[in-house]
Design a protein around this motif. Structure first.
Motif, PDB file in Angstrom:
ATOM      1  N   SER A  71      -4.589 -32.783  61.078  1.00 29.28           N
ATOM      2  CA  SER A  71      -3.499 -31.490  62.088  1.00 29.28           C
ATOM      3  C   SER A  71      -3.763 -30.377  61.462  1.00 29.28           C
ATOM      4  O   SER A  71      -4.514 -30.706  59.888  1.00 29.28           O
ATOM      5  CB  SER A  71      -2.385 -31.999  61.790  1.00 29.28           C
ATOM      6  OG  SER A  71      -2.244 -32.517  59.952  1.00 29.28           O
ATOM      7  N   GLN A  72      -3.766 -29.212  61.526  1.00 22.93           N
ATOM      8  CA  GLN A  72      -3.062 -27.904  61.066  1.00 22.93           C
ATOM      9  C   GLN A  72      -1.756 -27.491  61.071  1.00 22.93           C
ATOM     10  O   GLN A  72      -1.372 -27.744  62.104  1.00 22.93           O
ATOM     11  CB  GLN A  72      -4.183 -27.126  61.873  1.00 22.93           C
ATOM     12  CG  GLN A  72      -3.805 -25.181  61.351  1.00 22.93           C
ATOM     13  CD  GLN A  72      -4.549 -25.510  59.674  1.00 22.93           C
ATOM     14  OE1 GLN A  72      -5.612 -26.239  58.715  1.00 22.93           O
ATOM     15  NE2 GLN A  72      -4.112 -24.803  58.742  1.00 22.93           N
ATOM     16  N   ASP A  73      -1.043 -26.920  59.920  1.00 21.52           N
ATOM     17  CA  ASP A  73       0.362 -26.731  60.067  1.00 21.52           C
ATOM     18  C   ASP A  73       1.125 -28.167  60.624  1.00 21.52           C
ATOM     19  O   ASP A  73       1.718 -27.288  61.642  1.00 21.52           O
ATOM     20  CB  ASP A  73       0.273 -25.279  60.982  1.00 21.52           C
ATOM     21  CG  ASP A  73      -0.207 -24.099  59.688  1.00 21.52           C
ATOM     22  OD1 ASP A  73      -0.359 -24.038  58.814  1.00 21.52           O
ATOM     23  OD2 ASP A  73      -1.165 -23.238  60.840  1.00 21.52           O
ATOM     24  N   GLY A  74       0.375 -28.659  61.270  1.00 24.62           N
ATOM     25  CA  GLY A  74       1.505 -30.149  61.359  1.00 24.62           C
ATOM     26  C   GLY A  74       1.377 -30.556  63.176  1.00 24.62           C
ATOM     27  O   GLY A  74       2.045 -31.018  63.538  1.00 24.62           O
TER      28      GLY A  74
ATOM     29  N   THR B 285     -10.568 -28.492  52.008  1.00 29.02           N
ATOM     30  CA  THR B 285     -10.211 -27.270  53.570  1.00 29.02           C
ATOM     31  C   THR B 285     -10.722 -28.180  54.327  1.00 29.02           C
ATOM     32  O   THR B 285     -10.382 -27.968  55.732  1.00 29.02           O
ATOM     33  CB  THR B 285      -9.925 -26.840  52.892  1.00 29.02           C
ATOM     34  OG1 THR B 285     -12.356 -25.856  53.007  1.00 29.02           O
ATOM     35  CG2 THR B 285      -9.602 -25.459  51.482  1.00 29.02           C
TER      36      THR B 285
ATOM     37  N   ARG C 229     -10.891 -28.508  61.490  1.00 29.80           N
ATOM     38  CA  ARG C 229      -9.986 -28.614  61.599  1.00 29.80           C
ATOM     39  C   ARG C 229     -10.511 -27.331  63.048  1.00 29.80           C
ATOM     40  O   ARG C 229      -9.934 -27.652  64.056  1.00 29.80           O
ATOM     41  CB  ARG C 229      -9.664 -27.197  61.181  1.00 29.80           C
ATOM     42  CG  ARG C 229      -8.231 -26.214  61.988  1.00 29.80           C
ATOM     43  CD  ARG C 229      -7.980 -25.345  61.304  1.00 29.80           C
ATOM     44  NE  ARG C 229      -9.138 -23.534  60.682  1.00 29.80           N
ATOM     45  CZ  ARG C 229      -9.840 -23.321  60.504  1.00 29.80           C
ATOM     46  NH1 ARG C 229     -10.111 -23.515  58.974  1.00 29.80           N
ATOM     47  NH2 ARG C 229     -10.781 -22.214  60.356  1.00 29.80           N
TER      48      ARG C 229
ATOM     49  N   GLU D 182      -8.206 -27.427  67.004  1.00 28.22           N
ATOM     50  CA  GLU D 182      -8.664 -26.847  68.079  1.00 28.22           C
ATOM     51  C   GLU D 182      -9.931 -26.594  69.223  1.00 28.22           C
ATOM     52  O   GLU D 182      -9.140 -26.279  70.133  1.00 28.22           O
ATOM     53  CB  GLU D 182      -9.026 -25.620  67.101  1.00 28.22           C
ATOM     54  CG  GLU D 182      -8.140 -24.530  66.180  1.00 28.22           C
ATOM     55  CD  GLU D 182      -9.368 -23.343  65.392  1.00 28.22           C
ATOM     56  OE1 GLU D 182     -10.437 -23.352  66.001  1.00 28.22           O
ATOM     57  OE2 GLU D 182      -9.058 -23.356  64.293  1.00 28.22           O
TER      58      GLU D 182
END
Length: 255
Positions: free
Chosen positions: A64-67, A199, A204, A209
């Motif tokens: 996930s990214q930023d939730g 990271t 991501r 995306e």
């Protein structure tokens, strides 16, 4: 027809990420423990393993990214002790389609790329040549790293790093609309010396995306040695409901 098995053998002590539960296999019933009338006997095993151990595929729920998961799905709204109600590996349909092997190590005239090496978009384009990468293809990126699988320390590369796809190369794959991509290392993407899995920007880009699944710890040296660049890929993970990934045994079929 020739079939290339693109899965590494699964055994206790094999190289894996320390972030995931280790693979354990035990023979819990041996021949002779219980003998049926007439002399027949059966042996049985038990397996305990993480879903990101050995040759495996990442579900879209894995990162996930930023939730947020792929498509803006709020991770907290779909996860529980039972796994994910959306974007688990059970939603990945078996893939049977065109596979392309881009051997970046061969592009440089070496069997194995150096630790920490980040594959670029220009290198993928050069390795592809006139193959014509297009929507729905499966693209496997060769770094030669599967040749080191028997050397646990070197393969994991905790201190030295590992080669893999860089960010611009990931975006090159996204631009061409590939369905799935795979590589030979535990994390698929390039890991700098001493960086660990801190990271993972390529995860991501691809998973969150673009919604492109990633296959890791693949055995690609056979394709490299045979000079195979195109094939039919058969890719079917276990149907583990709500899981973030699954062991898989990819097969490359060459007419």
């Amino acid at each position: 027809m020739k079939v290339f098995d693109l899965a590494q053998p699964m055994r206790r002590g094999m190289p894996q990420s320390p972030n995931h539960p280790a693979y354990t296999h035990a023979l819990v019933r041996r021949h002779g423990d219980r003998v049926r009338p007439g002399g027949g006997s059966a042996a049985n095993d038990i397996l305990v393993t993480g879903t990101h151990v050995g040759t495996h595929i990442d579900a879209l729920a894995h990162v996930s990214q930023d939730g947020l998961l792929h498509g803006g799905v709020v991770a907290a709204s779909v996860q529980s002790d039972a796994g994910f109600s959306r974007l688990g590996i059970d939603e990945f349909p078996p893939f049977v389609g065109r596979g392309v092997f881009l051997d970046v190590a061969a592009l440089h005239g070496v069997p194995v790329l150096p630790p920490g090496y980040a594959v670029t978009a220009a290198e993928l384009s050069a390795a592809a040549g006139d193959l014509g990468i297009g929507p729905g293809d499966a693209v496997l990126v060769g770094t030669g790293w599967s040749r080191l699988f028997s050397d646990h320390s070197a393969f994991v590369g905790a201190e030295s790093g590992v080669p893999g796809v860089g960010e611009d190369a990931a975006r090159w794959l996204v631009e061409r609309g590939v369905a799935v991509t795979g590589g030979e290392t535990i994390a698929y993407e390039a890991i700098a010396p001493g960086a660990g899995h801190a990271t993972l920007p390529v995860h991501r880009i691809l998973l969150v995306e673009a919604g492109i699944h990633i296959v890791e710890t693949m055995l690609l040296s056979g394709l490299a040695d045979a000079g195979v660049t195109e094939f039919q890929l058969i890719l079917a993970p276990l149907k583990l409901v709500g899981a973030t990934g699954s062991p898989v045994r990819p097969l490359a079929v060459v007419p």
